[in-house]
Scaffold this motif. Structure first.
Motif, PDB file in Angstrom:
ATOM      1  N   ASP A 347      92.841  57.827  55.777  1.00 48.91           N
ATOM      2  CA  ASP A 347      93.238  57.088  56.579  1.00 48.91           C
ATOM      3  C   ASP A 347      92.672  57.769  57.806  1.00 48.91           C
ATOM      4  O   ASP A 347      92.572  59.186  58.141  1.00 48.91           O
ATOM      5  CB  ASP A 347      94.697  57.606  56.980  1.00 48.91           C
ATOM      6  N   LEU A 348      91.996  56.890  58.722  1.00 51.12           N
ATOM      7  CA  LEU A 348      91.063  57.373  59.901  1.00 51.12           C
ATOM      8  C   LEU A 348      91.975  57.904  61.085  1.00 51.12           C
ATOM      9  O   LEU A 348      91.486  58.584  61.680  1.00 51.12           O
ATOM     10  CB  LEU A 348      90.217  55.975  60.304  1.00 51.12           C
ATOM     11  N   LYS A 349      93.271  57.613  61.019  1.00 54.71           N
ATOM     12  CA  LYS A 349      94.126  58.237  61.797  1.00 54.71           C
ATOM     13  C   LYS A 349      94.605  59.417  61.700  1.00 54.71           C
ATOM     14  O   LYS A 349      95.189  60.242  62.530  1.00 54.71           O
ATOM     15  CB  LYS A 349      95.235  57.347  62.107  1.00 54.71           C
ATOM     16  N   VAL A 350      94.260  60.092  60.514  1.00 57.93           N
ATOM     17  CA  VAL A 350      94.791  61.580  59.795  1.00 57.93           C
ATOM     18  C   VAL A 350      93.979  62.508  60.644  1.00 57.93           C
ATOM     19  O   VAL A 350      92.587  62.517  60.104  1.00 57.93           O
ATOM     20  CB  VAL A 350      95.003  61.485  58.397  1.00 57.93           C
ATOM     21  N   GLU A 351      94.263  63.407  61.073  1.00 55.79           N
ATOM     22  CA  GLU A 351      93.467  64.598  61.781  1.00 55.79           C
ATOM     23  C   GLU A 351      92.538  65.132  60.521  1.00 55.79           C
ATOM     24  O   GLU A 351      93.157  65.645  59.579  1.00 55.79           O
ATOM     25  CB  GLU A 351      94.219  65.642  62.447  1.00 55.79           C
ATOM     26  N   GLY A 352      91.221  65.316  60.871  1.00 58.14           N
ATOM     27  CA  GLY A 352      90.465  66.099  59.617  1.00 58.14           C
ATOM     28  C   GLY A 352      89.926  65.064  58.670  1.00 58.14           C
ATOM     29  O   GLY A 352      89.194  65.642  57.742  1.00 58.14           O
ATOM     30  N   ALA A 353      90.396  63.938  58.660  1.00 60.54           N
ATOM     31  CA  ALA A 353      89.688  62.923  57.974  1.00 60.54           C
ATOM     32  C   ALA A 353      88.765  62.106  58.512  1.00 60.54           C
ATOM     33  O   ALA A 353      88.756  61.671  59.691  1.00 60.54           O
ATOM     34  CB  ALA A 353      90.939  62.021  57.140  1.00 60.54           C
ATOM     35  N   VAL A 362      92.262  63.038  51.461  1.00 63.40           N
ATOM     36  CA  VAL A 362      92.114  61.465  50.595  1.00 63.40           C
ATOM     37  C   VAL A 362      93.240  61.449  50.033  1.00 63.40           C
ATOM     38  O   VAL A 362      93.839  62.602  49.268  1.00 63.40           O
ATOM     39  CB  VAL A 362      90.737  61.340  50.242  1.00 63.40           C
ATOM     40  N   THR A 363      93.375  60.281  49.172  1.00 64.43           N
ATOM     41  CA  THR A 363      94.103  60.024  48.190  1.00 64.43           C
ATOM     42  C   THR A 363      93.317  59.480  46.845  1.00 64.43           C
ATOM     43  O   THR A 363      92.538  58.568  47.551  1.00 64.43           O
ATOM     44  CB  THR A 363      95.465  58.945  48.352  1.00 64.43           C
ATOM     45  N   LEU A 364      93.386  59.861  45.829  1.00 63.18           N
ATOM     46  CA  LEU A 364      92.703  59.304  44.769  1.00 63.18           C
ATOM     47  C   LEU A 364      93.453  58.195  44.083  1.00 63.18           C
ATOM     48  O   LEU A 364      94.664  58.407  43.526  1.00 63.18           O
ATOM     49  CB  LEU A 364      92.125  60.183  43.684  1.00 63.18           C
ATOM     50  N   ILE A 365      92.810  56.642  43.844  1.00 62.49           N
ATOM     51  CA  ILE A 365      93.899  55.950  43.281  1.00 62.49           C
ATOM     52  C   ILE A 365      92.998  55.726  41.888  1.00 62.49           C
ATOM     53  O   ILE A 365      91.834  55.430  41.628  1.00 62.49           O
ATOM     54  CB  ILE A 365      93.422  54.467  44.250  1.00 62.49           C
TER      55      ILE A 365
END
Length: 392
Positions: A347-353, A362-365
């Protein structure tokens, strides 16, 4: 348990760079020991290294302050990797022929760990057939080299002989210390960075991708024993040693090279931020600003990930997704539509990502469920991604 890196320092104008090398290795969590040639102390005092490493800096083979164990044998046993940086023509000649006349060369000869040599010298000395033959001899005994750079040398000459960049030397150490090689014999194809879609000779459409994530995965795959091909868009990153890098610009270029290398690969990681659209027409001359609004007609670029997903046979494919809303919903849709085996979403809005930074969250799908990972460095994440990709 910390790995021990022994750094041998010889007499070169580049000796000062060894101080930064040692400092950076300590910051990465390594235990560092330093051995200096006697002449190297004319450039840097041993106290400088001792202050950084919190260990004694060794110079003389026979020292009145030694413990009862023989120091050069003790250090040789302790070393997990031994690098000489900078390495002069003289020390390369000595280690090539087993000459051990000081603490550095004695310990180097006694060591059974991986040995790395980073030369630094005048161009004519480096290219001299004798030096080149000595290097070949060292390589025949299993020693590896971090090749020098081309540039302005201390003597005023321009040419090959500058000590390699510090991050390149650390990269060689990291690679030498990688014990497990689960990807040995495997071929891994990775895309990285942005693509650049020309509008005219001056302007283009692109994005903020730095390529750091893709390069981290390429480096990790290489360290794990794989034969790695990296298809890289324009980035401001140094080329990786031991990785076959193909530099491209446009989405069309990237698609061509990904398709060309795809059939022979076992794993594919599509980490590049490929432009979704490109101008229908590229102007031959710079488009001038006019009073009326200019319009640029766009067309869709080829969906490389979707193509690879349809064409795969035994290959395992990892895609990437960056979202700003409905993150997991959009990611799961992409996972299914592109026929991925693994999808990495952030998520581009998450700090550090996201773009540019050195960390990612990240989340792995996967087909059997999602795995949310904590914030970590892109280097750490690279190994996590490859580990999961091998499981699917």
């Amino acid at each position: 348990m910390k790995k021990t890196v022994v750094i041998g320092v010889t007499s070169s104008i580049a000796t000062y760079k060894s101080v930064q090398l040692v400092s950076d290795l300590i910051k990465k969590g390594y235990d560092v020991e330093v051995i200096m040639s006697k002449n190297a102390t004319n450039f840097i005092q041993p106290l400088t290294f001792s202050s950084l490493t919190k260990h004694k800096t060794y110079v003389e083979t026979f020292d009145r302050e030694v413990d009862y164990d023989v120091e050069h044998i003790s250090l040789a046993k302790k070393a997990d990797v031994f690098m000489i940086a900078p390495a002069t023509a003289n020390v390369i000649a000595k280690v090539a022929h087993g000459l051990a006349d000081d603490m550095l060369t004695t310990t180097f000869l006694a060591s059974t760990c991986p040995k790395i040599i980073a030369p630094a010298m005048n161009t004519k000395m480096y290219t001299n057939p004798i030096t080149q033959d000595n290097m070949k001899t060292c390589k025949s005994y299993g020693m590896s080299f971090v090749e020098p750079k081309t540039g302005l040398l201390a003597c005023g000459d321009e040419g090959l002989g500058k000590l390699a960049d510090i991050d390149t030397m650390i990269d060689a150490i990291d690679m030498a210390l990688q014990e497990k090689k689960p990807l040995e014999g495997k071929r891994v194809l990775i895309s990285a960075g942005p693509t650049v879609e020309a509008i005219d000779p001056v302007r283009f459409i692109s994005n903020h991708s730095s390529g750091k994530m893709g390069y981290a995965i390429a480096k990790a795959a290489r360290n794990l024993g794989a034969h790695v091909t990296l298809i890289s868009g324009p980035v401001n990153l140094k080329q990786l040693n031991g990785v076959n890098t193909v530099n491209v610009k446009s989405a069309q270029d990237m698609a061509f090279h990904m398709k060309a290398h795809f059939p022979d690969c076992d794993y594919i990681v599509m980490a590049a931020a490929v432009a979704d659209f490109t101008p229908e027409h590229v102007a031959d001359e710079k488009i001038k600003k006019m009073d009326n609004q200019n319009t640029i007609n766009l067309k869709k670029t080829e969906d490389i990930l979707a193509y690879l997903g349809k064409q795969k046979t035994n290959q395992k494919i990892c895609g990437f997704a960056m979202e700003t809303q409905n993150v997991l919903e959009n990611a799961k849709r992409k996972f299914e539509e592109k026929n991925c085996d693994l999808l990495v979403v952030n998520d581009l809005k998450v700090e550090g990502a996201g773009f540019q930074g050195d960390t990612n969250k990240v989340t792995l799908i996967k087909k059997d469920g999602n795995k949310e990972l904590e914030l970590m460095s892109k280097d750490e994440l690279a190994y996590k991604i490859l580990e999961e990709l091998q499981k699917v």
